[in-house]
Design an enzyme around this catalytic site. Sequence first.
Site, PDB file in Angstrom:
ATOM      1  N   LYS A  57       0.788  -1.183   0.027  1.00  0.00           N
ATOM      2  CA  LYS A  57      -0.127  -0.063  -0.093  1.00  0.00           C
ATOM      3  C   LYS A  57       0.919   1.173   0.051  1.00  0.00           C
ATOM      4  O   LYS A  57       0.573   2.337  -0.755  1.00  0.00           O
ATOM      5  CB  LYS A  57      -0.892  -0.201   1.230  1.00  0.00           C
ATOM      6  CG  LYS A  57      -2.008  -1.012   0.994  1.00  0.00           C
ATOM      7  CD  LYS A  57      -2.828  -1.381   2.290  1.00  0.00           C
ATOM      8  CE  LYS A  57      -3.863  -2.454   2.368  1.00  0.00           C
ATOM      9  NZ  LYS A  57      -4.722  -2.995   3.263  1.00  0.00           N
ATOM     10  N   GLN A 101      -4.762  -1.289   9.406  1.00  0.00           N
ATOM     11  CA  GLN A 101      -4.531  -2.595   9.046  1.00  0.00           C
ATOM     12  C   GLN A 101      -5.057  -3.870   9.858  1.00  0.00           C
ATOM     13  O   GLN A 101      -4.995  -3.842  10.972  1.00  0.00           O
ATOM     14  CB  GLN A 101      -3.195  -2.967   8.628  1.00  0.00           C
ATOM     15  CG  GLN A 101      -2.862  -4.360   7.974  1.00  0.00           C
ATOM     16  CD  GLN A 101      -3.330  -4.348   6.563  1.00  0.00           C
ATOM     17  OE1 GLN A 101      -3.326  -3.551   5.943  1.00  0.00           O
ATOM     18  NE2 GLN A 101      -4.081  -5.366   6.330  1.00  0.00           N
ATOM     19  N   ASP A 124     -11.193   2.909   3.858  1.00  0.00           N
ATOM     20  CA  ASP A 124     -11.583   1.593   3.953  1.00  0.00           C
ATOM     21  C   ASP A 124     -13.024   1.428   3.872  1.00  0.00           C
ATOM     22  O   ASP A 124     -13.606   0.562   3.370  1.00  0.00           O
ATOM     23  CB  ASP A 124     -11.079   0.663   4.841  1.00  0.00           C
ATOM     24  CG  ASP A 124      -9.742  -0.083   4.700  1.00  0.00           C
ATOM     25  OD1 ASP A 124      -9.633  -0.353   3.587  1.00  0.00           O
ATOM     26  OD2 ASP A 124      -8.987  -0.392   5.818  1.00  0.00           O
TER      27      ASP A 124
END
Length: 307
Positions: A57, A101, A124
């Site tokens: 990422k 994460q 997200d």
Amino acid sequence: MSTQSRVKLIDGKAAAARVLAEVSSEVSQLHGLGIQPALAVVLVGSDPASQVYVRNKVMRAEETGIRSIEHRLPADTAETALLELIERLNADPEVNGILVQLPLPLHIDEHRVLQAIDPLKDVDGFHAENVGGLSQGREVLTPCTPAGCLRLLQDSYGELAGKHAVVIGRSNIVGKPMAALLLQAHCSVTVVHSRSSNLRELCRQADIVVAAVGRPRLVDANWLKPGAVVIDVGINRIEQDGRSRLVGDVDFDSALGVVSAITPVPGGVGPMTIAYLMKNTLAAARLQHRTLISQPQLSEASCPSIS
Ligand code: NAD
């Protein structure tokens, strides 16, 4: 011509490269206005798979001109310390996107942490406000994997209206938002899961199958209608011929004899997930700088006025 040679392989790497090129070009326009979109990535603990995801990422962010800010915390970090960090990132005008994460260590309440993220920085798309907005068809930050799947479908199918889509799996991360996005794209949507009866029969009626289960090669040719388009989200590591390899939820070789298009694993959905994270970070930066930029862009799937 054999049946298999007519099957279209949906190339997720190429599609992701196109999305990233669009993002890069829009990011450089923002640079011209003195705005550098920034993504904060928070990793708690040292799970090897999570470390690889975070590294990828960060790499993609840098390639697209997005600044990445890494926060690596030890596995025994207290929940309160993590919540304090999120509060600081929420308040920091230099940070546009916040990604925590997953999975988090067991002593931390994942739900509480995700709800602590400012919905405008929730790249997200897991915050309840964004989840609710998606189900209402509002323009919100949308989970990256299903948004990437929708783009793959639109690129390979064109108009999706009226198609019957079966989504296998009902997780908050993939299955449910996928179903919401397909509804917004005017598909008739059936969601099946671990307690469904007649899974195979339901699947066999589908023009579009999105498999997000986590069971290696669960779906084979007998589950698929001739000409169906298949998006395989599953990533499963198996041992085969003494070697470890990744396979999807769909038996790729068997499906090839039936479908009209299919994503491979790896090289299908995976690259699109990261590309859509960058797209969401750009969208978040636009939202936070509304006064400087005229038209904030969120998921092109958003379609507020459907009935
Ligand atoms: P999850 O475990 O949260 O959900 C799995 C879903 O599958 C559940 O809703 C369950 O009801 C359903 N299910 C389980 N067994 C079933 C069965 N036998 N028949 C029908 N349904 C069944 O998983 P998830 O987070 O949604 O991920 C699913 C898969 O997608 C995993 O392999 C994961 O690694 C992969 N994934 C890939 C990406 C990517 O970027 N490619 C992103 C997220 C998840």
